[in-house]
Design an enzyme around this catalytic site. Structure first.
Site, PDB file in Angstrom:
ATOM      1  CE1 TYR A  89      85.565  79.066   6.978  1.00 16.87           C
ATOM      2  CE2 TYR A  89      83.877  80.014   5.566  1.00 16.87           C
ATOM      3  CZ  TYR A  89      84.267  79.076   6.507  1.00 16.87           C
ATOM      4  OH  TYR A  89      83.368  78.154   6.966  1.00 16.87           O
ATOM      5  CB  ALA A 121      81.122  70.933   5.753  1.00 17.61           C
TER       6      ALA A 121
END
Ligand code: CA2
Length: 143
Positions: free
Chosen positions: A21, A76
């Site tokens: 990330y 998610a």
């Protein structure tokens, strides 16, 4: 005015998994998005929540709040939240789904987005630049 929403765990950016990330914290990412928005002449409001219901309420209220488009990284929730997908489908603002990582190049469960079906499009794997391109698209669309 464009609403930029980040979902669950994006508040952890820069603190773990930098190989996936990046090094940027959420605060730094938001500063970067604000700078790009200024370049593009866009007014942005940035919000993050770890709660599905909070994201749904922000999406439901976005039109009444006067936003012209939404950039959403659902975290998610992307992979399983039909509630979020319904909230996106139930409103009429253009919404661009953004992912920092390439969700197609990771675990199998990340390949499926149940939310993107209700979005105008999805940008995945371009890191923070994905937010810039989503903003540019929404600005163009609002003209
Ligand atoms: O690539 C993306 O932007 C994701 O939406 C990020 C989500 C992930 O669940 C999606 O599959 C793809 C995760 C948010 C960040 O999670 C972190 C966990 C630990 C350290 C830093 C971030």
């Amino acid at each position: 005015m464009i609403l930029v929403l980040n979902g669950p765990n994006l508040n952890l950016l820069g603190r773990r998994q930098p190989q996936i990330y990046g090094q940027q914290t959420l605060e730094e990412l938001e500063e970067q998005i604000e700078a790009w928005a200024a370049e593009l002449g866009a007014a942005v409001t940035l919000r993050q929540s770890n709660y599905e219901g909070q994201l749904i309420e922000w999406i439901q209220q976005a039109e009444a709040e006067g936003f012209s488009g939404i950039v959403l990284n659902p975290g998610a929730l992307t992979h399983y939240s039909y509630a979020l997908a319904d909230a996106i489908a139930a409103q009429s603002l253009p919404l661009v789904e953004v992912h920092l990582s390439n969700i197609h190049a990771r675990e199998e469960f990340r390949r499926r987005s149940v939310t993107a079906v209700a979005a105008v499009g999805q940008i995945s794997g371009l890191g923070p630049l994905g937010y810039k391109f989503a903003l540019a698209y929404l600005m163009e669309k609002a003209r």
